[in-house]
Scaffold this motif. Structure first.
Motif, mmCIF file in Angstrom:
data_model
loop_
_atom_site.group_PDB
_atom_site.id
_atom_site.type_symbol
_atom_site.label_atom_id
_atom_site.label_comp_id
_atom_site.label_asym_id
_atom_site.label_seq_id
_atom_site.Cartn_x
_atom_site.Cartn_y
_atom_site.Cartn_z
ATOM 1 N N LEU A 292 85.379 25.020 17.838
ATOM 2 C CA LEU A 292 84.883 24.253 19.168
ATOM 3 C C LEU A 292 85.117 25.390 20.280
ATOM 4 C CD1 LEU A 292 84.078 20.946 18.472
ATOM 5 C CD2 LEU A 292 82.307 22.659 18.786
ATOM 6 N N ALA A 293 86.994 25.138 19.833
ATOM 7 C CA ALA A 293 87.831 26.423 20.679
ATOM 8 C C ALA A 293 87.242 27.419 20.581
ATOM 9 C CB ALA A 293 88.929 26.569 20.411
ATOM 10 N N SER A 294 86.479 28.016 19.794
ATOM 11 C CA SER A 294 86.105 29.279 19.885
ATOM 12 C C SER A 294 84.489 29.455 20.426
ATOM 13 C CB SER A 294 86.386 30.549 19.045
ATOM 14 O OG SER A 294 84.903 29.712 17.159
ATOM 15 N N CYS A 295 84.008 28.636 20.817
ATOM 16 C CA CYS A 295 82.130 28.743 21.752
ATOM 17 C C CYS A 295 82.710 28.093 22.474
ATOM 18 C CB CYS A 295 81.627 27.412 20.022
ATOM 19 S SG CYS A 295 81.652 28.719 19.270
ATOM 20 N N ARG A 296 83.600 27.873 23.310
ATOM 21 C CA ARG A 296 84.111 26.945 24.548
ATOM 22 C C ARG A 296 83.403 27.683 25.676
ATOM 23 N NH1 ARG A 296 88.504 27.319 28.649
ATOM 24 N NH2 ARG A 296 89.059 25.280 29.788
ATOM 25 N N ASN A 297 83.252 28.777 25.785
ATOM 26 C CA ASN A 297 82.343 29.138 26.020
ATOM 27 C C ASN A 297 80.874 29.052 26.543
ATOM 28 O OD1 ASN A 297 84.852 30.083 28.611
ATOM 29 N ND2 ASN A 297 84.643 32.005 27.387
ATOM 30 N N ALA A 298 80.449 29.268 25.229
ATOM 31 C CA ALA A 298 79.525 28.998 25.041
ATOM 32 C C ALA A 298 79.076 27.666 24.803
ATOM 33 C CB ALA A 298 79.374 29.894 23.667
ATOM 34 N N ILE A 299 79.964 26.424 24.885
ATOM 35 C CA ILE A 299 79.011 25.317 25.145
ATOM 36 C C ILE A 299 79.218 24.710 26.976
ATOM 37 C CG2 ILE A 299 80.285 23.524 25.049
ATOM 38 C CD1 ILE A 299 81.334 24.197 22.332
ATOM 39 N N ALA A 300 79.953 25.737 27.038
ATOM 40 C CA ALA A 300 79.787 25.334 29.157
ATOM 41 C C ALA A 300 78.788 25.639 29.228
ATOM 42 C CB ALA A 300 81.328 25.919 28.795
ATOM 43 N N SER A 301 78.125 27.001 29.116
ATOM 44 C CA SER A 301 76.935 27.540 29.499
ATOM 45 C C SER A 301 75.873 27.439 28.893
ATOM 46 C CB SER A 301 77.057 29.364 29.004
ATOM 47 O OG SER A 301 75.950 29.973 29.109
ATOM 48 N N LEU A 302 75.997 27.063 27.793
ATOM 49 C CA LEU A 302 74.475 25.723 26.877
ATOM 50 C C LEU A 302 74.077 24.684 27.712
ATOM 51 C CD1 LEU A 302 73.150 25.912 23.924
ATOM 52 C CD2 LEU A 302 74.041 23.418 25.158
ATOM 53 N N LEU A 303 75.430 23.114 28.712
ATOM 54 C CA LEU A 303 75.187 22.708 28.907
ATOM 55 C C LEU A 303 74.932 22.535 30.626
ATOM 56 C CD1 LEU A 303 78.116 20.561 27.388
ATOM 57 C CD2 LEU A 303 75.879 20.576 26.663
ATOM 58 N N ALA A 304 75.755 24.160 31.235
ATOM 59 C CA ALA A 304 75.294 24.581 32.144
ATOM 60 C C ALA A 304 73.204 24.923 32.575
ATOM 61 C CB ALA A 304 75.533 25.636 32.872
ATOM 62 N N VAL A 305 72.839 25.568 31.881
ATOM 63 C CA VAL A 305 71.933 25.580 31.414
ATOM 64 C C VAL A 305 70.639 24.468 32.052
ATOM 65 C CG1 VAL A 305 69.794 26.715 30.124
ATOM 66 C CG2 VAL A 305 71.738 28.092 30.640
#
Length: 637
Positions: free
Chosen positions: A527-540
């Motif tokens: 989850l830590a390595s995907c932090r930015n990807a997760i934030a981008s997905l939730l924002a979209v």
């Protein structure tokens, strides 16, 4: 047990399978080493010579087994259809008018839609009169479902539905990949028996007078016998491996099928017909030992290392009051008059699926239950099956017929993508004329008329019904169609949620069906390595379902707190909108099952923040789950 826990179990099962395979290979190598040393009289030689002989014998034996396994596994890369064709399976045409075959395809499509996985290829083993079936493939995208002629003729619709639901549970649980790997591994283990028979024949029957003159010094027969013995060890080990990875999974698949269809009578009825009919579930193909572990029922009459639990035990698990003597009574009744599935359908009024009710108005925001959505991933329930029936019922018959055919399915996809804005549509039609000619543009315009009035919630299911038909095209044609569909989606300079969902799910489906791998490298992620990807997905996702900045940010923060509690990551508007997700999939698909579960919960939390779900939110949620290989059933109201 939920979908994500089953994924963890499959990984542990894969490790156990490899361990058993290694132990089997070691046992075979030891047997061959000892036999070759005895045949060549090497036990009387110096220790160094004996060690050298046994080293090279071990290398040749182990290498032969591994190469044979690799050869067979590579031969199965064509997907589940390859396994079905090897057993004499015949592909069921998409537009078949045969009542039994049409019923089979309808049931498979319903279960696929309810499961949230691509519709697999469907095969019939025409020469097999026993009642049996299997699912094969490396992934849901290249899966195939095969049933015997006996199953088609003898099972009614409820029973056939139970059998198909059982097989789909193997698709959802990840059992298929283990099963198809096991075919390759077993071939390598059994390969030495084939080589041994060749050596024995060459030594015993080859060479004429020279053979007789040198009979006492010819080691080939002894080596051949040793290899046959080693092959017998392989057979024993193979049966042990099959049994060890199959029995409990069959109980789980039975339970999943009942959970799915919400009735035990169908699956129990199919098992009773296996026990009551003379042909049972037996198959006659000489290759059946290879696939015994992946069948619905036991293919051979044997009890030692059986790949399936006893039939009576499986029925009793579904009907606790079942008396095995009932099978004897059924056998007597069916001896002279075997049951007919279609006749039973007519008697029970099962001529077609029940109506599941009309979909809501186009602009309605649907209520959403976060817990129910997250729990339904990979675990379809009976409401999902009824919803799938409803979806199929609401398509005009001519539209369904076109979606199932390889020559007309692309036209439907073109029609789904044609814009209502005249200037954009003119640009799209120009693309079609340039790429496929005037006839294709005219057909796409006609498709708009066929699709008039189609509820937005039906667009993505219809597109997914078209996907299997596109797999029948040659690779170059598929790539050309993908290019055209992408160009149509981009004709107005932007990508809507529906356009993104259609193009990405289609590309993933066709890519995995062709290459048996994800469209991106698979690497384990945290989850830590995907932090930015997760934030981008939730924002979209937040922006897709909330009209103003404040409500979107509120929903985003709710989802972020679910998966990354305590972390402060401001919501930023993705520069390229929904296209920002393209960079996230390779990372997010590498998450462990438990982390994917948290991610899906966070996705649902974003959607559920206002208590309702829009059409774009549904389409985006289905796309997220599809790209992360977490099959999502239709979302019920």
């Amino acid at each position: 047990m939920d979908f994500f826990e089953r994924q963890r179990q499959v990984k542990r099962m894969s490790f156990r399978l490899i361990l058993l395979y290694v132990l089997a290979v070691l046992a075979i190598v030891i047997v061959v080493d000892l036999a070759v040393a005895f045949a060549l009289g090497a036990f009387e030689a110096p220790a160094a010579e004996l060690a050298w002989l046994m080293f090279w014998t071990s290398v040749l034996t182990g290498g032969s087994i591994l190469l044979a396994s690799l050869f067979r596994t590579i031969g199965l890369r064509a997907g589940g259809g390859k396994v079905a064709r090897d057993l004499g399976g015949v592909l069921v045409p998409e537009d078949t008018t045969d009542l039994r075959l049409r019923r089979l395809r309808n049931v498979v499509e319903e279960v696929a839609l309810a499961s949230g996985v691509p519709v697999p290829e469907v095969y019939v083993l025409e020469d097999e009169q026993g009642i049996n079936a299997f699912a094969a493939g490396w992934s849901p995208a290249d899966a195939a479902i095969a049933v015997t002629r006996g199953a088609l003729d003898r099972l009614n619709r409820d029973e056939l539905q139970g059998v198909i639901a059982h097989e789909f549970s193997h698709v959802l649980n990840g059992d298929m990949r283990i099963n198809i790997r096991l075919i390759g591994l077993l071939f390598g283990i059994l390969f030495l028996a084939i080589v041994g028979r060749t050596f024995l024949y060459a030594g015993a029957f080859g060479g004429g007078r020279d053979r007789r003159d040198n009979q006492g010094s010819n080691p080939l027969p002894l080596i051949g016998i040793a290899l046959i013995v080693a092959g017998s060890v392989g057979v024993f080990a193979g049966r042990l491996i099959q049994a060890s990875v199959s029995r409990q999974r069959e109980y789980l698949a039975d339970a999943s099928a009942v959970q799915f269809t919400r009735q035990t009578s169908g699956l129990a009825g199919a098992l009773k017909k296996i026990g009551g009919l003379e042909t049972g579930s037996r198959l006659t193909s000489p290759k059946i030992d290879e696939v015994g572990h992946m069948l619905f029922g036991e293919a051979r009459l044997r009890s030692l290392f059986a790949t399936h639990p006893p039939l009576a035990d499986r029925i009793r698990a579904l009907e606790p009051g079942f008396d095995p003597a009932e099978l004897t009574a059924l056998a007597a009744r069916w001896r002279d008059a075997p049951p007919s599935g279609l006749a039973e359908d007519a008697a029970m009024g099962l001529a077609g699926p029940e109506h599941g009710g009309a979909l809501p108005h186009h602009e309605t925001r649907l209520p959403v239950n976060p817990g129910a959505v997250a729990a339904s991933v990979g675990t379809p329930q009976q409401p999902a099956y009824r919803r799938a029936e409803s979806i199929l019922e609401q398509f005009p018959p001519e539209v369904l017929a076109r979606a199932r055919r390889g020559d007309t399915a692309p036209v439907l996809l073109f029609g789904l993508l044609l814009s209502e804005q005249p200037e954009v549509r003119d640009s799209q039609l120009a693309v079609l004329r340039e790429r496929h000619g005037d006839a294709a543009a005219a057909d796409a315009l006609a498709a708009v008329g066929w699709l008039e009035g189609l509820h937005p919630l039906l667009r993505l299911p219809l597109a997914q019904l078209c996907f299997p038909a596109l797999r029948s095209h040659p690779l170059a044609r598929r790539q050309d169609l993908l290019g055209t569909i992408d160009a149509l989606a981009r004709a107005d300079g932007r990508i809507s949620v529906f356009e993104y969902a259609l193009t990405r799910l289609l590309h993933r489906d066709l890519y995995e069906a062709t290459y048996d791998s994800q469209p991106w490298p698979t690497r384990s992620q945290s989850l830590a390595s995907c932090r930015n990807a997760i934030a981008s997905l939730l924002a979209v996702l937040a922006r897709a379902g909330h009209p103003d900045e404040a409500s979107a940010d509120r929903a985003y923060q709710v989802g972020l707190a679910r998966i990354l509690p305590g972390q402060q990551i401001p919501m930023t508007a993705p520069q390229h909108g929904v296209l920002a997700l393209d960079g996230a999939w390779p990372l997010l698909d590498g998450l462990a099952p438990k982390d994917k579960s948290l991610l899906i919960q966070a996705v649902v939390a974003v959607i559920a923040e206002d208590g309702t779900m829009t059409v774009p939110e549904q389409e985006l949620t289905r796309t997220i789950c599809g790209m992360l290989h977490c099959p999502l059933p239709p979302l019920t109201t």
